[in-house]
Design an enzyme around this catalytic site. Structure first.
Site, PDB file in Angstrom:
ATOM      1  CD  GLU A 176      -5.406   1.669  -3.030  1.00 26.05           C
ATOM      2  OE1 GLU A 176      -6.598   1.637  -2.746  1.00 26.05           O
ATOM      3  OE2 GLU A 176      -4.516   1.894  -2.193  1.00 26.05           O
ATOM      4  CG  HIS A 216      -1.969   1.039   1.175  1.00 29.03           C
ATOM      5  ND1 HIS A 216      -1.711   2.352   1.471  1.00 29.03           N
ATOM      6  CD2 HIS A 216      -3.268   0.975   0.806  1.00 29.03           C
ATOM      7  CE1 HIS A 216      -2.821   3.053   1.293  1.00 29.03           C
ATOM      8  NE2 HIS A 216      -3.790   2.243   0.895  1.00 29.03           N
TER       9      HIS A 216
HETATM   10  P1  PGA Z   1      -9.760   6.064   0.392  1.00 28.85           P
HETATM   11  O1  PGA Z   1      -8.505   5.082   0.637  1.00 28.85           O
HETATM   12  O2  PGA Z   1     -10.897   5.209  -0.144  1.00 28.85           O
HETATM   13  O3  PGA Z   1     -10.060   6.613   1.732  1.00 28.85           O
HETATM   14  O4  PGA Z   1      -9.308   7.090  -0.598  1.00 28.85           O
HETATM   15  C1  PGA Z   1      -8.194   4.054  -0.261  1.00 28.85           C
HETATM   16  C2  PGA Z   1      -6.907   3.361   0.144  1.00 28.85           C
HETATM   17  O5  PGA Z   1      -5.962   4.025   0.590  1.00 28.85           O
HETATM   18  O6  PGA Z   1      -6.800   2.131   0.060  1.00 28.85           O
END
Ligand code: PGA
Length: 256
Positions: free
Chosen positions: A168, A98
């Site tokens: 992401e 992540h």
């Molecule tokens: P968010 O986070 O939906 O709050 O933007 C997503 C993530 O960091 O996995």
């Protein structure tokens, strides 16, 4: 993980503050799981809540995931949580790489080791990739390609279908995000991820891998984002702590 199911992952990060709230939110998500058709829900709570949530899960099919793990098997590693103790708590999935962990110093090399360890031990990785900024050039594609190649280079072809890749983009994540990515931006990366993996494994067919999108996913626009981008599901941060919002996200793609 069934071949044709859609996946929605709840990434709770360091929330909520109390076990009581964690249990309440979890009950809400469990109910959504029993109503949704064709969608698998995976909850990734804080380590300290896993044992109680395993109990609260009962016979529900909600999946439990870890937000990270230590790829060694126990030993003198103060503060780390080894994968073996997570397996004991019913963990079948783990978020790997992540951006919030990469920002804390997690390298592509560590990520590769985690990918390998997870797959050797029956844990399905949810590998996060994504660029920090877009500067008008195509550099973001190279960045994502490198993240993928470094994460997959030790993974045999036979195990690829057990991995999920979450796109992401950092600019779309969290409270300071200006917006989520739009369906065409996501679609470009979904196709790109599959192409990089078919090149890596020298196969002409599309790799049987699920690609998720994460970054400010919310009830408004989730259905459109899903149906226009070609993703197999979402990785949801903030909205996964709000059962009503999470339910709307899940139900909107369950109907598609
Ligand atoms: P968010 O986070 O939906 O709050 O933007 C997503 C993530 O960091 O996995």
């Amino acid at each position: 993980m069934k071949k044709n199911s859609k996946i929605v992952v709840a990434n709770w990060k360091a929330n909520p503050e109390s076990l009581k709230s964690a249990k309440q939110i979890f009950q809400g998500l469990k109910k959504i799981n029993s109503k949704a058709k064709g969608v698998e829900i995976i909850v990734c709570p804080s380590y300290v809540h896993l044992a109680e949530l395993k109990k609260a899960r009962g016979s529900s099919s909600v999946g439990l995931g870890a937000q990270d793990f230590f790829p060694g098997s126990g030993g003198a590693f103060t503060g780390y949580v080894g994968y073996e103790s997570l397996l004991d708590l019913g963990v079948k999935y783990a978020i790997i790489g992540h951006s919030e962990r990469r920002a804390g110093g997690e390298t592509n090399e560590i990520i590769a080791k985690k990918m390998e360890t997870a797959l050797l031990n029956g844990v399905s990785p949810i590998l996060c990739v994504g660029e920090e900024e877009r500067d008008g050039s195509m550099a973001y594609l190279d960045h994502i390609k490198n993240q993928l190649i470094d994460a997959f280079y030790k993974i045999p072809k036979a195990k690829v279908s057990r991995v999920m890749v979450a796109y992401e983009p950092l600019w779309a994540i969290g409270k300071s995000a200006k917006r989520s990515a739009n369906p065409s931006e996501i679609q470009e990366i979904v196709i790109f991820i599959k192409r990089v993996l078919s090149d890596l494994y020298k196969t002409r067919s599309v790799p049987p891998i699920k690609v998720l999108y994460g970054g400010s996913v919310s009830p408004s626009g989730a259905a459109e984002m899903f149906s226009l981008s070609g993703v197999d599901g979402f990785l949801v941060g903030r909205a996964s702590l709000l059962p009503k919002d999470f339910s709307e996200i899940v139900m909107s793609i369950s109907a598609i």
